[in-house]
Design an enzyme around this catalytic site. Sequence first.
Site, PDB file in Angstrom:
ATOM      1  N   TYR A   7      49.909  45.577  55.823  1.00  0.00           N
ATOM      2  CA  TYR A   7      49.073  44.643  56.587  1.00  0.00           C
ATOM      3  C   TYR A   7      49.210  43.226  56.005  1.00  0.00           C
ATOM      4  CZ  TYR A   7      44.604  42.977  58.712  1.00  0.00           C
ATOM      5  OH  TYR A   7      43.628  42.293  59.405  1.00  0.00           O
ATOM      6  N   ALA A  31      51.706  42.003  54.415  1.00  0.00           N
ATOM      7  CA  ALA A  31      53.041  41.489  54.758  1.00  0.00           C
ATOM      8  C   ALA A  31      53.070  41.020  56.209  1.00  0.00           C
ATOM      9  CB  ALA A  31      54.091  42.584  54.529  1.00  0.00           C
ATOM     10  N   LYS A  51      50.527  40.072  58.174  1.00  0.00           N
ATOM     11  CA  LYS A  51      49.680  38.901  58.437  1.00  0.00           C
ATOM     12  C   LYS A  51      50.278  37.638  57.804  1.00  0.00           C
ATOM     13  CE  LYS A  51      46.290  40.756  60.928  1.00  0.00           C
ATOM     14  NZ  LYS A  51      46.138  40.468  62.366  1.00  0.00           N
TER      15      LYS A  51
HETATM   16  P1  NAD Z   1      38.685  45.744  66.196  1.00  0.00           P
HETATM   17  O1  NAD Z   1      39.279  47.055  65.852  1.00  0.00           O
HETATM   18  O2  NAD Z   1      37.317  45.689  66.736  1.00  0.00           O
HETATM   19  O3  NAD Z   1      39.627  44.950  67.218  1.00  0.00           O
HETATM   20  C1  NAD Z   1      40.997  45.134  67.345  1.00  0.00           C
HETATM   21  C2  NAD Z   1      41.266  45.408  68.792  1.00  0.00           C
HETATM   22  O4  NAD Z   1      42.680  45.452  68.993  1.00  0.00           O
HETATM   23  C3  NAD Z   1      40.689  46.759  69.231  1.00  0.00           C
HETATM   24  O5  NAD Z   1      39.956  46.602  70.428  1.00  0.00           O
HETATM   25  C4  NAD Z   1      41.937  47.614  69.436  1.00  0.00           C
HETATM   26  O6  NAD Z   1      41.763  48.601  70.428  1.00  0.00           O
HETATM   27  C5  NAD Z   1      42.953  46.548  69.832  1.00  0.00           C
HETATM   28  N1  NAD Z   1      44.312  47.012  69.623  1.00  0.00           N
HETATM   29  C6  NAD Z   1      44.821  47.583  68.512  1.00  0.00           C
HETATM   30  N2  NAD Z   1      46.103  47.928  68.712  1.00  0.00           N
HETATM   31  C7  NAD Z   1      46.398  47.551  69.976  1.00  0.00           C
HETATM   32  C8  NAD Z   1      47.561  47.661  70.778  1.00  0.00           C
HETATM   33  N3  NAD Z   1      48.680  48.239  70.305  1.00  0.00           N
HETATM   34  N4  NAD Z   1      47.533  47.193  72.044  1.00  0.00           N
HETATM   35  C9  NAD Z   1      46.400  46.635  72.535  1.00  0.00           C
HETATM   36  N5  NAD Z   1      45.268  46.498  71.828  1.00  0.00           N
HETATM   37  C10 NAD Z   1      45.270  46.972  70.567  1.00  0.00           C
HETATM   38  O7  NAD Z   1      38.820  44.875  64.879  1.00  0.00           O
HETATM   39  P2  NAD Z   1      38.610  43.308  64.619  1.00  0.00           P
HETATM   40  O8  NAD Z   1      38.132  43.217  63.240  1.00  0.00           O
HETATM   41  O9  NAD Z   1      37.844  42.658  65.699  1.00  0.00           O
HETATM   42  O10 NAD Z   1      40.120  42.792  64.621  1.00  0.00           O
HETATM   43  C11 NAD Z   1      40.575  41.700  65.415  1.00  0.00           C
HETATM   44  C12 NAD Z   1      41.686  40.972  64.672  1.00  0.00           C
HETATM   45  O11 NAD Z   1      41.135  40.347  63.500  1.00  0.00           O
HETATM   46  C13 NAD Z   1      42.809  41.879  64.178  1.00  0.00           C
HETATM   47  O12 NAD Z   1      44.049  41.227  64.348  1.00  0.00           O
HETATM   48  C14 NAD Z   1      42.494  42.043  62.703  1.00  0.00           C
HETATM   49  O13 NAD Z   1      43.644  42.333  61.944  1.00  0.00           O
HETATM   50  C15 NAD Z   1      41.929  40.666  62.394  1.00  0.00           C
HETATM   51  N6  NAD Z   1      41.119  40.597  61.175  1.00  0.00           N
HETATM   52  C16 NAD Z   1      39.941  41.296  61.081  1.00  0.00           C
HETATM   53  C17 NAD Z   1      39.191  41.181  59.905  1.00  0.00           C
HETATM   54  C18 NAD Z   1      37.883  41.893  59.725  1.00  0.00           C
HETATM   55  O14 NAD Z   1      37.347  41.878  58.612  1.00  0.00           O
HETATM   56  N7  NAD Z   1      37.306  42.520  60.743  1.00  0.00           N
HETATM   57  C19 NAD Z   1      39.650  40.385  58.857  1.00  0.00           C
HETATM   58  C20 NAD Z   1      40.840  39.705  58.995  1.00  0.00           C
HETATM   59  C21 NAD Z   1      41.565  39.804  60.160  1.00  0.00           C
END
Ligand code: NAD
Length: 253
Positions: A158, A160, A162
Amino acid sequence: MRFEGQIAVITGAGSGIGEATAQRMAKEGARVILVGRTKEKLVQAASAIDTRCERKCTDIFSADVTKEEDVKELAEFIKEKYGQIHLLINNAGGSVNSTIKETTLEQWKHVQDVNLTSVFLVTKHLIPFLTEEIGGNRSIVNIASLSGHKAGAQIPHYSAAKAGLINFTKAMAFELAPHGVRVNSVSPGFVETPLTQPGLENERFTKAIEQNTALKRVGKPDEIANVIAFAASEEASYMTGSDLLVDGGWLIV
Ligand code: NAD
């Protein structure tokens, strides 16, 4: 109403940060197209947004953004129904917990696909709709992570992906600037969403997160959505190729 009359595509919009961003943008006048794998989640999120903005301000499209056939179908849907878009939020992402030693090649590839290759695919196929004829504010925001800036336990794949996304954002910004499209990334710290829910159920883990964060708490999806909306909006008209770190002060501790 920073997005009045604008059309925004948001991937992974059925939950967490993506859903909060869709809500924020719709509230400010955008027509939001929610993209995700699970139709039921999209329907639920869209109906909550429509209720709040007191008009039909959403559309949904089910797609797995790691699959080029699905992304091509999304492009076809946009071509037929809208013909153009102003904003693209590449938010879909996720991870598994495993050390380098434990990670299989399949898991490694999956994490790269979801967090990095998906952004390439969606951007490649939707760029034609952010056309120059529309003019005005046109912008892409990629959701990266604090993990793209520093190492984290059991997420080497992850981190790598990001880190790659933060630099891919710069490459996108460079290529699209002559066409009037700005591209930036937002890197959240630890935010309470379905992705982090299992970890947050562990009290010791949550305490450790809070201790490592200058603001002594985890973030809320709205607090990330606000920054995504700023980066996407005309207010950020001179910003492109930047990464906005929204981590509650994790990196300074
Ligand atoms: P989340 O799981 O609620 O949201 C991610 C969404 O992406 C989900 O609805 C999932 O179904 C969808 N998804 C995953 N794979 C998919 C695919 N192949 N095709 C279509 N949709 C897909 O989690 P979140 O925390 O809201 O994550 C949103 C973004 O923020 C992500 O990119 C995550 O890496 C990033 N992020 C989150 C955090 C955190 O602490 N929550 C921190 C840093 C970065």
